[in-house]
Design a protein around this motif. Sequence first.
Motif, PDB file in Angstrom:
ATOM      1  N   SER A 192       0.736  -1.055  -0.014  1.00  0.00           N
ATOM      2  CA  SER A 192      -0.054  -0.026   0.062  1.00  0.00           C
ATOM      3  C   SER A 192       0.922   1.351  -0.110  1.00  0.00           C
ATOM      4  O   SER A 192       1.865   1.460   0.636  1.00  0.00           O
ATOM      5  CB  SER A 192      -0.873   0.041   1.275  1.00  0.00           C
ATOM      6  OG  SER A 192      -1.710   1.254   1.327  1.00  0.00           O
ATOM      7  N   SER A 193       0.309   2.316  -0.734  1.00  0.00           N
ATOM      8  CA  SER A 193       0.864   3.595  -0.787  1.00  0.00           C
ATOM      9  C   SER A 193       0.062   4.474   0.353  1.00  0.00           C
ATOM     10  O   SER A 193       0.458   5.693   0.320  1.00  0.00           O
ATOM     11  CB  SER A 193       0.836   4.259  -2.180  1.00  0.00           C
ATOM     12  OG  SER A 193      -0.565   4.364  -2.440  1.00  0.00           O
ATOM     13  N   SER A 194      -0.651   3.930   1.103  1.00  0.00           N
ATOM     14  CA  SER A 194      -1.613   4.730   2.108  1.00  0.00           C
ATOM     15  C   SER A 194      -0.910   4.878   3.408  1.00  0.00           C
ATOM     16  O   SER A 194      -0.486   3.974   3.836  1.00  0.00           O
ATOM     17  CB  SER A 194      -2.905   4.077   1.998  1.00  0.00           C
ATOM     18  OG  SER A 194      -3.615   4.768   3.057  1.00  0.00           O
ATOM     19  N   ASN A 195      -1.098   6.309   3.921  1.00  0.00           N
ATOM     20  CA  ASN A 195      -0.478   6.396   5.165  1.00  0.00           C
ATOM     21  C   ASN A 195      -1.408   6.206   6.202  1.00  0.00           C
ATOM     22  O   ASN A 195      -1.501   6.276   7.551  1.00  0.00           O
ATOM     23  CB  ASN A 195      -0.257   8.063   5.167  1.00  0.00           C
ATOM     24  CG  ASN A 195       1.238   8.175   4.307  1.00  0.00           C
ATOM     25  OD1 ASN A 195       2.070   7.457   4.426  1.00  0.00           O
ATOM     26  ND2 ASN A 195       1.242   9.310   3.957  1.00  0.00           N
TER      27      ASN A 195
ATOM     28  N   GLY B  95      -3.373  -0.636  -6.600  1.00  0.00           N
ATOM     29  CA  GLY B  95      -1.978  -0.493  -7.207  1.00  0.00           C
ATOM     30  C   GLY B  95      -1.648  -2.112  -6.826  1.00  0.00           C
ATOM     31  O   GLY B  95      -1.033  -2.843  -7.764  1.00  0.00           O
ATOM     32  N   THR B  96      -1.599  -2.354  -5.601  1.00  0.00           N
ATOM     33  CA  THR B  96      -1.030  -3.647  -4.993  1.00  0.00           C
ATOM     34  C   THR B  96      -1.975  -4.918  -5.622  1.00  0.00           C
ATOM     35  O   THR B  96      -1.161  -5.706  -6.130  1.00  0.00           O
ATOM     36  CB  THR B  96      -1.125  -3.665  -3.697  1.00  0.00           C
ATOM     37  OG1 THR B  96      -0.601  -2.616  -3.037  1.00  0.00           O
ATOM     38  CG2 THR B  96      -0.580  -4.900  -2.985  1.00  0.00           C
TER      39      THR B  96
ATOM     40  N   GLU C 119       7.082   0.522 -18.209  1.00  0.00           N
ATOM     41  CA  GLU C 119       8.536   0.179 -17.930  1.00  0.00           C
ATOM     42  C   GLU C 119       8.673  -0.032 -16.424  1.00  0.00           C
ATOM     43  O   GLU C 119       9.610  -0.861 -16.046  1.00  0.00           O
ATOM     44  CB  GLU C 119       9.186   1.684 -18.350  1.00  0.00           C
ATOM     45  CG  GLU C 119      10.348   1.500 -18.843  1.00  0.00           C
ATOM     46  CD  GLU C 119      10.926   2.872 -19.242  1.00  0.00           C
ATOM     47  OE1 GLU C 119      12.127   3.199 -19.050  1.00  0.00           O
ATOM     48  OE2 GLU C 119      10.237   3.852 -19.355  1.00  0.00           O
ATOM     49  N   ARG C 120       8.268   0.562 -15.608  1.00  0.00           N
ATOM     50  CA  ARG C 120       8.482   0.362 -14.250  1.00  0.00           C
ATOM     51  C   ARG C 120       7.951  -0.951 -13.757  1.00  0.00           C
ATOM     52  O   ARG C 120       8.680  -1.844 -13.206  1.00  0.00           O
ATOM     53  CB  ARG C 120       7.620   1.257 -13.388  1.00  0.00           C
ATOM     54  CG  ARG C 120       7.562   1.022 -11.858  1.00  0.00           C
ATOM     55  CD  ARG C 120       6.147   1.258 -11.364  1.00  0.00           C
ATOM     56  NE  ARG C 120       6.380   2.032 -10.076  1.00  0.00           N
ATOM     57  CZ  ARG C 120       5.453   2.556  -9.294  1.00  0.00           C
ATOM     58  NH1 ARG C 120       4.236   2.527  -9.688  1.00  0.00           N
ATOM     59  NH2 ARG C 120       5.699   3.294  -8.306  1.00  0.00           N
ATOM     60  N   LYS C 121       6.813  -1.619 -14.395  1.00  0.00           N
ATOM     61  CA  LYS C 121       6.362  -2.764 -13.920  1.00  0.00           C
ATOM     62  C   LYS C 121       7.440  -4.059 -14.475  1.00  0.00           C
ATOM     63  O   LYS C 121       7.564  -5.128 -13.763  1.00  0.00           O
ATOM     64  CB  LYS C 121       5.038  -3.224 -14.502  1.00  0.00           C
ATOM     65  CG  LYS C 121       4.064  -2.661 -13.571  1.00  0.00           C
ATOM     66  CD  LYS C 121       2.451  -2.719 -14.118  1.00  0.00           C
ATOM     67  CE  LYS C 121       1.566  -3.004 -13.324  1.00  0.00           C
ATOM     68  NZ  LYS C 121       0.398  -3.441 -14.007  1.00  0.00           N
ATOM     69  N   MET C 122       8.140  -3.735 -15.438  1.00  0.00           N
ATOM     70  CA  MET C 122       8.846  -4.773 -16.427  1.00  0.00           C
ATOM     71  C   MET C 122      10.141  -4.619 -15.305  1.00  0.00           C
ATOM     72  O   MET C 122      10.494  -5.842 -14.937  1.00  0.00           O
ATOM     73  CB  MET C 122       9.418  -4.225 -17.459  1.00  0.00           C
ATOM     74  CG  MET C 122       8.333  -4.634 -18.783  1.00  0.00           C
ATOM     75  SD  MET C 122       7.661  -6.285 -18.848  1.00  0.00           S
ATOM     76  CE  MET C 122       9.192  -6.996 -19.245  1.00  0.00           C
TER      77      MET C 122
END
Length: 185
Positions: A10-13, A110-111, A90-93
């Motif tokens: 997670s990117s959540s705070n 996202g996760t 590109e990031r996922k690769m």
Amino acid sequence: MIRNITVYCSSSNHAPKAYFDCAARLGRGMAERGIGLVFGGGNVGLMGCVSDAVMHGGGTVRGIIPRFLEEKEVAHYGISELFVVETMHERKMKLTEWGDAFVILPGGFGTLDELMEIITWKHLGHHHKPILLLNCNGFWEPLLSFFRRIAEEGMVGKNHDRYYTVCSTPEEVFGILETGETEPL
Ligand code: AMP
């Protein structure tokens, strides 16, 4: 031999504290074992937590972030290496290529997207790397039950659960990776 783990989370705070504790334990354990972290390069939520824990433990952290997220100032500059790429693809690769195994902590869309992609790619034979669902506080139970349903209804094979391993704790993750007792292929 597991040298690097790609962690999706997670990117959540605002995630529950128990998930932050789990992320921190995972990161500390990786640093202790000399296992490098590969992740999405954010300084927020569980992503920030696991990467800080690896860095504080003296480990190596590589983050890969698309430029539009870096521009939103959510990039983590306190890590070993931050790679800024142009697109999400590109990031996922890089995230999928650089890790020798995948550990999935609780997270949101996202996760889930990242998890579904690496399960699908394994199903299609594009990779054979271990996928470990870190089931902090039973977070993944509803998804696992949904997986059982789609298997019962014939939309995935009966052996759908051989693509991933469910772990209750970070210590269990390390035990499984060290003994190589992940799902048979
Ligand atoms: P979510 O579960 O929706 O919070 O998304 C987290 C996952 O998507 C992470 O594993 C990242 O790869 C990616 N992601 C989403 N938001 C961000 C962000 N602000 N910074 C970096 N990566 C992010």
